[in-house]
Scaffold this motif. Structure first.
Motif, PDB file in Angstrom:
ATOM      1  N   PHE A  31      25.082  34.806  -8.550  1.00 40.42           N
ATOM      2  CA  PHE A  31      26.533  34.730  -8.689  1.00 40.42           C
ATOM      3  C   PHE A  31      27.215  35.317  -7.467  1.00 40.42           C
ATOM      4  O   PHE A  31      26.701  36.238  -6.835  1.00 40.42           O
ATOM      5  CB  PHE A  31      27.013  35.555  -9.898  1.00 40.42           C
ATOM      6  CG  PHE A  31      26.669  34.972 -11.224  1.00 40.42           C
ATOM      7  CD1 PHE A  31      27.387  33.910 -11.740  1.00 40.42           C
ATOM      8  CD2 PHE A  31      25.638  35.494 -11.974  1.00 40.42           C
ATOM      9  CE1 PHE A  31      27.082  33.374 -12.970  1.00 40.42           C
ATOM     10  CE2 PHE A  31      25.323  34.982 -13.206  1.00 40.42           C
ATOM     11  CZ  PHE A  31      26.043  33.914 -13.708  1.00 40.42           C
ATOM     12  N   ARG A  32      28.378  34.801  -7.155  1.00 36.77           N
ATOM     13  CA  ARG A  32      29.275  35.471  -6.212  1.00 36.77           C
ATOM     14  C   ARG A  32      30.083  36.462  -7.039  1.00 36.77           C
ATOM     15  O   ARG A  32      30.582  36.114  -8.111  1.00 36.77           O
ATOM     16  CB  ARG A  32      30.213  34.477  -5.541  1.00 36.77           C
ATOM     17  CG  ARG A  32      29.529  33.559  -4.576  1.00 36.77           C
ATOM     18  CD  ARG A  32      30.561  32.737  -3.805  1.00 36.77           C
ATOM     19  NE  ARG A  32      29.902  31.807  -2.917  1.00 36.77           N
ATOM     20  CZ  ARG A  32      29.590  32.101  -1.651  1.00 36.77           C
ATOM     21  NH1 ARG A  32      29.899  33.280  -1.153  1.00 36.77           N
ATOM     22  NH2 ARG A  32      28.987  31.214  -0.896  1.00 36.77           N
ATOM     23  N   VAL A  33      30.187  37.679  -6.544  1.00 36.20           N
ATOM     24  CA  VAL A  33      30.900  38.714  -7.277  1.00 36.20           C
ATOM     25  C   VAL A  33      31.938  39.366  -6.381  1.00 36.20           C
ATOM     26  O   VAL A  33      31.899  39.234  -5.162  1.00 36.20           O
ATOM     27  CB  VAL A  33      29.940  39.794  -7.840  1.00 36.20           C
ATOM     28  CG1 VAL A  33      28.982  39.195  -8.841  1.00 36.20           C
ATOM     29  CG2 VAL A  33      29.191  40.496  -6.750  1.00 36.20           C
ATOM     30  N   ASN A  58      20.407  42.740  -8.709  1.00 34.83           N
ATOM     31  CA  ASN A  58      20.194  42.917  -7.273  1.00 34.83           C
ATOM     32  C   ASN A  58      21.457  42.467  -6.569  1.00 34.83           C
ATOM     33  O   ASN A  58      22.002  41.416  -6.877  1.00 34.83           O
ATOM     34  CB  ASN A  58      19.006  42.080  -6.783  1.00 34.83           C
ATOM     35  CG  ASN A  58      17.714  42.504  -7.427  1.00 34.83           C
ATOM     36  OD1 ASN A  58      17.509  43.669  -7.686  1.00 34.83           O
ATOM     37  ND2 ASN A  58      16.830  41.547  -7.678  1.00 34.83           N
ATOM     38  N   VAL A  59      21.894  43.251  -5.566  1.00 33.49           N
ATOM     39  CA  VAL A  59      23.133  42.951  -4.864  1.00 33.49           C
ATOM     40  C   VAL A  59      22.833  42.803  -3.372  1.00 33.49           C
ATOM     41  O   VAL A  59      22.097  43.598  -2.793  1.00 33.49           O
ATOM     42  CB  VAL A  59      24.178  44.071  -5.079  1.00 33.49           C
ATOM     43  CG1 VAL A  59      25.426  43.805  -4.270  1.00 33.49           C
ATOM     44  CG2 VAL A  59      24.505  44.214  -6.536  1.00 33.49           C
ATOM     45  N   LEU A  60      23.415  41.778  -2.766  1.00 30.16           N
ATOM     46  CA  LEU A  60      23.302  41.556  -1.337  1.00 30.16           C
ATOM     47  C   LEU A  60      24.707  41.486  -0.765  1.00 30.16           C
ATOM     48  O   LEU A  60      25.501  40.633  -1.188  1.00 30.16           O
ATOM     49  CB  LEU A  60      22.558  40.247  -1.045  1.00 30.16           C
ATOM     50  CG  LEU A  60      22.530  39.817   0.414  1.00 30.16           C
ATOM     51  CD1 LEU A  60      21.666  40.770   1.223  1.00 30.16           C
ATOM     52  CD2 LEU A  60      22.006  38.406   0.519  1.00 30.16           C
ATOM     53  N   ASN A  61      25.025  42.386   0.155  1.00 29.65           N
ATOM     54  CA  ASN A  61      26.328  42.368   0.823  1.00 29.65           C
ATOM     55  C   ASN A  61      26.164  41.632   2.143  1.00 29.65           C
ATOM     56  O   ASN A  61      25.481  42.107   3.055  1.00 29.65           O
ATOM     57  CB  ASN A  61      26.828  43.788   1.082  1.00 29.65           C
ATOM     58  CG  ASN A  61      27.136  44.511  -0.220  1.00 29.65           C
ATOM     59  OD1 ASN A  61      27.693  43.924  -1.131  1.00 29.65           O
ATOM     60  ND2 ASN A  61      26.763  45.772  -0.301  1.00 29.65           N
ATOM     61  N   ALA A  62      26.782  40.460   2.260  1.00 27.86           N
ATOM     62  CA  ALA A  62      26.659  39.645   3.467  1.00 27.86           C
ATOM     63  C   ALA A  62      27.966  39.648   4.232  1.00 27.86           C
ATOM     64  O   ALA A  62      29.040  39.557   3.658  1.00 27.86           O
ATOM     65  CB  ALA A  62      26.279  38.213   3.090  1.00 27.86           C
ATOM     66  N   LYS A  63      27.852  39.734   5.527  1.00 30.05           N
ATOM     67  CA  LYS A  63      29.033  39.661   6.387  1.00 30.05           C
ATOM     68  C   LYS A  63      29.564  38.231   6.387  1.00 30.05           C
ATOM     69  O   LYS A  63      28.803  37.278   6.266  1.00 30.05           O
ATOM     70  CB  LYS A  63      28.684  40.074   7.809  1.00 30.05           C
ATOM     71  CG  LYS A  63      28.166  41.480   7.946  1.00 30.05           C
ATOM     72  CD  LYS A  63      29.279  42.479   7.975  1.00 30.05           C
ATOM     73  CE  LYS A  63      28.683  43.882   8.184  1.00 30.05           C
ATOM     74  NZ  LYS A  63      29.657  44.905   8.087  1.00 30.05           N
ATOM     75  N   GLY A  64      30.876  38.102   6.537  1.00 32.29           N
ATOM     76  CA  GLY A  64      31.487  36.783   6.530  1.00 32.29           C
ATOM     77  C   GLY A  64      31.283  36.019   7.808  1.00 32.29           C
ATOM     78  O   GLY A  64      30.809  36.454   8.797  1.00 32.29           O
TER      79      GLY A  64
END
Length: 64
Positions: A31-33, A58-64
């Motif tokens: 999901f996008r959160v 599990n969370v992944l923080n991605a740069k735009g």
């Protein structure tokens, strides 16, 4: 967590080739959160909206 926050945490499903492979192999959903959502908030939102038991987040923080 109030009902309004539940709808603001989950923005929608994330559809990609990798997400599809993960969904097929290990029964996970991507999901996008919201960027300010915490793991417990994400878990609660998914459990309330889809009536399922979440084992892990599990969370992944991605740069735009």
């Amino acid at each position: 967590m109030n009902q309004e926050r539940v709808y603001k945490v989950l923005l929608g499903p994330h559809i990609s080739e990798k997400a599809t492979i993960v969904a097929e192999d290990s029964q996970q959903v991507v999901f996008r959160v919201s960027s300010d959502a915490t793991k417990p908030e994400i878990k609660t939102a998914v459990e309330q909206l889809f009536n399922v038991k979440v084992a892990a987040v599990n969370v992944l923080n991605a740069k735009g």
